[in-house]
Design an enzyme around this catalytic site. Structure first.
Site, PDB file in Angstrom:
ATOM      1  N   SER A 187      24.959  27.417  30.781  1.00 30.11           N
ATOM      2  CA  SER A 187      23.686  26.929  30.315  1.00 30.11           C
ATOM      3  C   SER A 187      23.108  27.648  29.953  1.00 30.11           C
ATOM      4  O   SER A 187      21.797  27.125  29.210  1.00 30.11           O
ATOM      5  CB  SER A 187      22.978  25.739  31.204  1.00 30.11           C
ATOM      6  OG  SER A 187      23.185  26.200  32.782  1.00 30.11           O
TER       7      SER A 187
ATOM      8  N   HIS B 257      28.197  23.714  25.438  1.00 29.58           N
ATOM      9  CA  HIS B 257      27.829  23.262  26.436  1.00 29.58           C
ATOM     10  C   HIS B 257      28.126  21.529  26.581  1.00 29.58           C
ATOM     11  O   HIS B 257      27.179  21.577  26.116  1.00 29.58           O
ATOM     12  CB  HIS B 257      26.589  23.952  26.199  1.00 29.58           C
ATOM     13  CG  HIS B 257      25.614  23.587  27.326  1.00 29.58           C
ATOM     14  ND1 HIS B 257      24.065  23.641  27.052  1.00 29.58           N
ATOM     15  CD2 HIS B 257      25.213  23.344  28.749  1.00 29.58           C
ATOM     16  CE1 HIS B 257      23.225  23.824  27.902  1.00 29.58           C
ATOM     17  NE2 HIS B 257      24.360  23.405  29.084  1.00 29.58           N
TER      18      HIS B 257
ATOM     19  N   GLU C 164      26.517  21.054  22.728  1.00 29.67           N
ATOM     20  CA  GLU C 164      26.380  22.381  22.157  1.00 29.67           C
ATOM     21  C   GLU C 164      27.584  23.146  22.190  1.00 29.67           C
ATOM     22  O   GLU C 164      28.295  23.851  23.102  1.00 29.67           O
ATOM     23  CB  GLU C 164      24.811  23.222  22.765  1.00 29.67           C
ATOM     24  CG  GLU C 164      23.324  21.741  22.646  1.00 29.67           C
ATOM     25  CD  GLU C 164      23.278  23.148  23.675  1.00 29.67           C
ATOM     26  OE1 GLU C 164      21.907  23.331  22.447  1.00 29.67           O
ATOM     27  OE2 GLU C 164      22.692  23.705  24.780  1.00 29.67           O
TER      28      GLU C 164
ATOM     29  N   ASN D 163      18.404  23.979  26.491  1.00 32.47           N
ATOM     30  CA  ASN D 163      17.068  24.517  27.449  1.00 32.47           C
ATOM     31  C   ASN D 163      16.071  25.554  27.220  1.00 32.47           C
ATOM     32  O   ASN D 163      15.037  25.499  27.293  1.00 32.47           O
ATOM     33  CB  ASN D 163      17.774  25.277  27.685  1.00 32.47           C
ATOM     34  CG  ASN D 163      18.729  24.805  29.788  1.00 32.47           C
ATOM     35  OD1 ASN D 163      18.016  24.080  30.391  1.00 32.47           O
ATOM     36  ND2 ASN D 163      20.324  25.250  29.959  1.00 32.47           N
TER      37      ASN D 163
HETATM   38  P1  NAI Z   1      29.142  23.461  40.924  1.00 32.86           P
HETATM   39  O1  NAI Z   1      28.444  24.889  41.593  1.00 32.86           O
HETATM   40  O2  NAI Z   1      28.465  21.477  41.301  1.00 32.86           O
HETATM   41  O3  NAI Z   1      30.236  23.961  41.075  1.00 32.86           O
HETATM   42  C1  NAI Z   1      31.248  25.205  40.584  1.00 32.86           C
HETATM   43  C2  NAI Z   1      32.783  25.297  41.293  1.00 32.86           C
HETATM   44  O4  NAI Z   1      33.223  26.047  40.977  1.00 32.86           O
HETATM   45  C3  NAI Z   1      32.879  24.767  42.838  1.00 32.86           C
HETATM   46  O5  NAI Z   1      33.607  24.154  43.180  1.00 32.86           O
HETATM   47  C4  NAI Z   1      33.080  26.223  42.798  1.00 32.86           C
HETATM   48  O6  NAI Z   1      34.140  26.350  44.571  1.00 32.86           O
HETATM   49  C5  NAI Z   1      33.731  27.093  41.660  1.00 32.86           C
HETATM   50  N1  NAI Z   1      34.111  27.631  41.828  1.00 32.86           N
HETATM   51  C6  NAI Z   1      33.126  28.919  41.483  1.00 32.86           C
HETATM   52  N2  NAI Z   1      33.557  29.719  41.709  1.00 32.86           N
HETATM   53  C7  NAI Z   1      35.113  30.182  41.300  1.00 32.86           C
HETATM   54  C8  NAI Z   1      36.216  30.587  40.540  1.00 32.86           C
HETATM   55  N3  NAI Z   1      36.088  32.293  40.740  1.00 32.86           N
HETATM   56  N4  NAI Z   1      36.920  29.849  40.156  1.00 32.86           N
HETATM   57  C9  NAI Z   1      37.150  28.604  40.503  1.00 32.86           C
HETATM   58  N5  NAI Z   1      36.276  27.569  41.363  1.00 32.86           N
HETATM   59  C10 NAI Z   1      35.000  28.715  41.278  1.00 32.86           C
HETATM   60  O7  NAI Z   1      28.414  24.371  39.676  1.00 32.86           O
HETATM   61  P2  NAI Z   1      28.107  22.939  38.220  1.00 32.86           P
HETATM   62  O8  NAI Z   1      26.652  22.383  38.605  1.00 32.86           O
HETATM   63  O9  NAI Z   1      29.335  22.052  37.717  1.00 32.86           O
HETATM   64  O10 NAI Z   1      27.797  24.270  37.735  1.00 32.86           O
HETATM   65  C11 NAI Z   1      29.211  24.607  37.025  1.00 32.86           C
HETATM   66  C12 NAI Z   1      28.519  25.496  34.992  1.00 32.86           C
HETATM   67  O11 NAI Z   1      27.811  24.399  34.623  1.00 32.86           O
HETATM   68  C13 NAI Z   1      27.969  25.971  35.128  1.00 32.86           C
HETATM   69  O12 NAI Z   1      27.681  27.592  34.718  1.00 32.86           O
HETATM   70  C14 NAI Z   1      26.176  25.623  35.559  1.00 32.86           C
HETATM   71  O13 NAI Z   1      25.335  26.830  34.180  1.00 32.86           O
HETATM   72  C15 NAI Z   1      26.752  25.046  33.894  1.00 32.86           C
HETATM   73  N6  NAI Z   1      25.753  23.845  34.145  1.00 32.86           N
HETATM   74  C16 NAI Z   1      25.897  22.428  35.002  1.00 32.86           C
HETATM   75  C17 NAI Z   1      24.659  21.987  34.620  1.00 32.86           C
HETATM   76  C18 NAI Z   1      24.623  20.949  35.931  1.00 32.86           C
HETATM   77  O14 NAI Z   1      23.709  19.548  35.081  1.00 32.86           O
HETATM   78  N7  NAI Z   1      24.434  21.454  37.155  1.00 32.86           N
HETATM   79  C19 NAI Z   1      24.642  21.344  33.175  1.00 32.86           C
HETATM   80  C20 NAI Z   1      24.985  22.207  31.879  1.00 32.86           C
HETATM   81  C21 NAI Z   1      26.024  23.287  32.758  1.00 32.86           C
END
Ligand code: NAI
Length: 283
Positions: free
Chosen positions: A119, A140, A152, A190
């Site tokens: 993001s 995105h 996006e 954002n």
């Molecule tokens: P989250 O913390 O819920 O999930 C991340 C997952 O990735 C975890 O289950 C973790 O174990 C796993 N992980 C970490 N390193 C890893 C690796 N090397 N290989 C495989 N799995 C791995 O995070 P979330 O909220 O799902 O965010 C993920 C991405 O999406 C980030 O880049 C965030 O900026 C982006 N994003 C988040 C939004 C939100 O509202 N939460 C909205 C749009 C984008």
């Protein structure tokens, strides 16, 4: 190019939602996470959401079963070796993301497209870490992914027209609306949302109005479904601060300076809904 098999890396909030929409659109999806428990949680969340959609009559029981059967879970990144598209949704950290992209660059077929759901991080820098920068792109999705219509699509400076077109077509196949965006800090979403939230925090900081009243003005006066401070608590105040810092650093413009009150809340551990307290209390 045709995209038949997809891997989603990271089975968290976003990754699980992304895997679900692909499976519902008839595409074979592999969901990957480092942690088996995170993977299990992601898959069971998808199963529950699909069951709820079927209960509510939004999809048939056959479609529910078929969608779930298109999904598989793996903790082995090597399983990306037959994927046409990989979407990375791991933690928002450049070192972790570039490492994942460098591994994927070695594992996936030559024609595969590598996309990031970041993001705020520059797609151009992620692309430069690989040997196939023209096949790297930002995809995105918005949270919650199964509900929100927008994707996006962020073009790195190196992204080819062919890669862009394949991802735009794919997004439409997911029944989402694509918007083409160049790779600059905050993209469009954002860059506009976060300064609005930051300004709402300044309004509270300067004693102009209470959080409740700021939110009421934006809901009833501007027809926003949710006030900016409620939304900030939902996103996480640490995430809001992080993105404001990306905008501030990326543009070097003081109009993006994070509000001192936002910094103070984050230092206190008042991160919003997830910590039980932000601009509102959730205890
Ligand atoms: P989250 O913390 O819920 O999930 C991340 C997952 O990735 C975890 O289950 C973790 O174990 C796993 N992980 C970490 N390193 C890893 C690796 N090397 N290989 C495989 N799995 C791995 O995070 P979330 O909220 O799902 O965010 C993920 C991405 O999406 C980030 O880049 C965030 O900026 C982006 N994003 C988040 C939004 C939100 O509202 N939460 C909205 C749009 C984008």
């Amino acid at each position: 190019m045709s995209i038949n098999t997809v891997m989603v890396i990271g089975a968290g909030q976003m990754g699980a939602g992304i895997a679900q929409v692909f499976a519902q659109s008839g595409i074979q999806v592999k969901l990957n996470d480092l942690q088996q428990d995170a993977l299990d949680k992601g898959l069971s969340g998808i199963e529950k959401r699909l069951a709820r959609a079927a209960e509510k009559g939004k999809m048939s029981a056959e479609d529910q079963t078929a969608a779930f059967n298109r999904l598989s879970g793996t903790t082995n990144l090597e399983d990306a070796s037959d994927c046409d598209l990989v979407i990375e949704a791991v933690v928002e950290n450049m070192d972790v993301k570039t490492k994942v992209f460098q591994q994927l660059d070695k594992i996936t077929p030559k024609h595969a497209i590598l996309a990031s759901n970041t993001s705020s991080l520059p797609i151009t820098e992620i692309a430069a870490a690989t040997n196939r920068p023209s096949q790297v792109i930002g995809m995105h999705f918005m949270n919650p992914v199964p509900v929100m219509k927008l994707v996006e699509i962020i073009r790195a400076i190196q992204t080819s027209d062919e890669t862009y077109q394949a991802i735009e077509d794919m997004t439409k196949q997911l029944n989402k609306s694509p918007v083409e965006v160049e790779d600059f800090p905050g993209f469009v979403s954002n860059r506009i949302l976060m300064p609005m939230i930051n300004e709402a925090i300044y309004t509270v900081y300067e004693g102009v109005a209470s959080p409740e009243d700021v939110d009421t003005v934006m809901k009833l006066g501007m027809n926003h479904p949710m006030g900016p401070l409620t939304l900030a608590d939902f996103i996480g105040l640490d995430t809001c601060l992080y993105i404001m810092e990306v905008l501030h650093e990326g543009f070097g413009d003081s109009k993006y300076r994070p509000c001192p009150l936002l910094r103070k809340y984050v230092k206190a551990g008042w991160l919003g809904k997830k910590s039980g307290r932000g601009f509102y209390s959730y205890e």
